[in-house]
Design an enzyme around this catalytic site. Sequence first.
Site, short mmCIF file in Angstrom:
data_model
loop_
_atom_site.label_atom_id
_atom_site.label_comp_id
_atom_site.label_asym_id
_atom_site.label_seq_id
_atom_site.Cartn_x
_atom_site.Cartn_y
_atom_site.Cartn_z
N HIS A 60 0.85 -1.21 0.00
CA HIS A 60 0.00 0.00 0.00
C HIS A 60 0.89 1.26 0.00
O HIS A 60 0.69 2.16 -0.82
CB HIS A 60 -0.90 -0.05 1.25
N GLU A 61 1.88 1.26 0.90
CA GLU A 61 2.77 2.43 1.00
C GLU A 61 3.62 2.58 -0.27
O GLU A 61 3.92 3.70 -0.69
CB GLU A 61 3.69 2.29 2.22
N HIS A 72 1.71 4.49 -2.90
CA HIS A 72 1.88 5.95 -2.73
C HIS A 72 3.27 6.38 -3.21
O HIS A 72 3.41 7.37 -3.94
CB HIS A 72 1.80 6.33 -1.24
N ASP A 82 -6.15 8.36 4.08
CA ASP A 82 -5.97 8.78 2.69
C ASP A 82 -7.21 9.52 2.19
O ASP A 82 -7.10 10.48 1.42
CB ASP A 82 -5.73 7.55 1.80
ZN ZN Z 1 -2.35 5.23 2.36
#
Ligand code: ZN
Length: 257
Positions: free
Chosen positions: A59-60, A63, A163
């Site tokens: 997930h990170e 980004h 987010d």
């Molecule tokens: Zn996030």
Amino acid sequence: MLGWSINLFRIRGIQLAVHFSFVLWLAFAADQGWRDGGLAGLIWGVATLLVFFTCVVLHELGHSFTAMHFGVGVRRILLMPIGGMAEFDSIPRQPSRELLITLAGPAVNFVIAAVLFLFVGVPQGWPLGDFDYDANLAGFVQLLLSWNLLMGCFNLLPVFPMDGGRIFRALLATRLSYLRATFWAATVGKVLAAIAALIALLVFHRYLTAVLFAFIYLAGEAEYRAVKRRELEDAQWREMALRFHLPPRDEPPVLAP
Ligand code: ZN
């Protein structure tokens, strides 16, 4: 507190680090697994925790890689028991870029869930199941699918520090100034958090949940104050720079969940 971490390895130059408390959680998962089912339970407990945090890292990275695509430096990804945090050199003030960088995180979780869905279909008991899946490969994949869907949806809640708060701000910033957009995104988040905290407290008597929403309320306030302070400092710097011919100011690092 954020400094108490162990560096693991680098992924495309991004340092992956885990907070010390993560070791405690690992020990807890191992102990719980051992009590539930001996050695097999221990391996199950540790493996599920590690796979879960691999999803948080992915997930990170969603980004981070999107940010790097826009030329934003990513210093490190820090894993904490409550989740992950990517440390950017700065966040672009262009709403479209902040939107894409922020959307990329939950998008990774939805892609993982979609791929797993191809193998196991809809997990039993969805959407309100108790996540009590069988301790075999199919159960593991179902658990992983459920987690990723939850992680993606939870992160899309339109409140800071999730987010969704940043996505909401980026959408507002297409019409408003960055500061006004932050103000309204934070205000809506604070009102939602206050209502949710009251419901958790008065209707469900869930004190820990109320504390979580109180934290979300404070995070909204902190985000607005940080942006406001930054705008004031920028304005002062521009005035000084005009007078004394100073170079542009360095951006402070930005943390994003
Ligand atoms: Zn996030």
